[in-house]
Design an enzyme around this catalytic site. Structure first.
Site, mmCIF file in Angstrom:
data_model
loop_
_atom_site.group_PDB
_atom_site.id
_atom_site.type_symbol
_atom_site.label_atom_id
_atom_site.label_comp_id
_atom_site.label_asym_id
_atom_site.label_seq_id
_atom_site.Cartn_x
_atom_site.Cartn_y
_atom_site.Cartn_z
ATOM 1 N N ASP A 18 0.853 -1.179 0.000
ATOM 2 C CA ASP A 18 0.000 0.000 0.000
ATOM 3 C C ASP A 18 0.897 1.240 0.000
ATOM 4 O O ASP A 18 2.097 1.144 0.285
ATOM 5 C CB ASP A 18 -0.889 -0.042 1.247
ATOM 6 C CG ASP A 18 -1.734 1.201 1.404
ATOM 7 O OD1 ASP A 18 -2.436 1.563 0.444
ATOM 8 O OD2 ASP A 18 -1.671 1.821 2.485
ATOM 9 N N ASP A 20 -0.316 5.148 0.936
ATOM 10 C CA ASP A 20 -0.604 6.116 1.998
ATOM 11 C C ASP A 20 -0.668 5.431 3.359
ATOM 12 O O ASP A 20 -1.414 4.473 3.557
ATOM 13 C CB ASP A 20 -1.922 6.834 1.716
ATOM 14 C CG ASP A 20 -1.840 7.718 0.482
ATOM 15 O OD1 ASP A 20 -0.977 8.619 0.467
ATOM 16 O OD2 ASP A 20 -2.612 7.507 -0.464
ATOM 17 N N THR A 113 -2.475 0.528 -4.563
ATOM 18 C CA THR A 113 -2.954 1.710 -3.865
ATOM 19 C C THR A 113 -4.335 2.132 -4.340
ATOM 20 O O THR A 113 -4.692 1.924 -5.505
ATOM 21 C CB THR A 113 -1.965 2.879 -4.055
ATOM 22 O OG1 THR A 113 -2.503 4.071 -3.466
ATOM 23 C CG2 THR A 113 -1.684 3.146 -5.525
ATOM 24 N N LYS A 145 -10.658 -1.330 -2.199
ATOM 25 C CA LYS A 145 -10.449 -2.014 -0.928
ATOM 26 C C LYS A 145 -11.626 -1.645 -0.011
ATOM 27 O O LYS A 145 -12.086 -0.497 -0.065
ATOM 28 C CB LYS A 145 -9.138 -1.547 -0.274
ATOM 29 C CG LYS A 145 -7.886 -1.852 -1.080
ATOM 30 C CD LYS A 145 -6.656 -1.196 -0.433
ATOM 31 C CE LYS A 145 -5.414 -1.344 -1.281
ATOM 32 N NZ LYS A 145 -4.257 -0.631 -0.705
#
Length: 224
Positions: A18, A20, A113, A145
């Site tokens: 991922d 962030d 991401t 997600k």
């Protein structure tokens, strides 16, 4: 005399990362942009910030404004993405991220991401981090997600069975996505601790990576 506890470790054939909260600390930008969005829609910014992490913006909006047409969420998300891409003040690498990215440069890995490609490039660049060659951004998936689609696509692009991948994530949505993909999860940072990842670390300074022999196994050692 008691022996010291074993240092946790995981083995894998590919790493799925991922961005962030995992590689890049963009919390300041997220808080600014989403707080403005919340005020525009009569919502409590503090409550909004509890659910934004890990998901694509349109999916967050659908949770917060369930009666609103989805096409409006997608349109609003495009505006928000542009705001976030233009605002890089305070974007910095997560602790240990530069060394971690250098350590895995020759190993199979992918960025997975919820940011779109433009935002991913902007934030990785602002944090001074190398962009992985394989990346699954928002444009690459049909579901955000916690759906596992992004991680499954990352594994497929690397040609690695999902069970042989380890995910690095910071958010509830991301950890749920990794688990749904049948992968083990290293939780990074304070948000991750509450969602029972397989291993938790405060930041990437606590992960040591080694290629373990000619069979391509990657060994991850977690340090205290």
């Amino acid at each position: 005399m008691t022996s010291a506890p074993a240092v946790p470790h995981l083995t894998a054939r590919a790493l799925l990362l991922d961005m962030d909260g995992t590689l890049v600390n963009s919390d300041a930008v997220v808080e600014r942009c989403w707080s403005r969005w919340a005020v525009r829609h009569g919502l409590d910014p503090a409550e909004v910030l509890q659910v934004v992490h890990g998901r694509q913006g349109y999916a967050t909006m659908a949770l917060l404004l369930p009666e609103r047409p989805m096409e409006q969420n997608h349109a609003d998300n495009r505006v928000l993405l542009a705001e976030e891409t233009a605002d890089l003040d305070g974007v910095v690498p997560i602790g240990g991220a530069p060394a971690f990215m250098a350590a895995i440069a020759a190993l199979p890995h992918a960025l997975v991401t919820s940011a779109d490609a433009a935002l991913a490039r902007a934030r990785m660049g602002a944090a001074g981090l190398r962009m992985p060659q394989v990346r699954v951004t928002a444009e690459c998936v049909g579901a955000s997600k916690p759906d596992p689609e992004g991680f499954l696509k990352g594994a497929a692009e690397l040609g690695v069975d999902p069970a042989e991948c380890v995910v690095f994530e910071d958010s509830e949505a991301g950890i749920r996505a990794g688990r749904a993909a049948g992968m083990r999860v290293v939780g990074v940072g304070p948000r991750a601790a509450a969602f029972a990842p397989d291993v938790h670390v405060p930041d990437l300074r606590h992960v040591r990576v080694a290629a373990d022999g000619p069979d391509g196994t990657i060994r991850l050692h977690v340090t205290a």
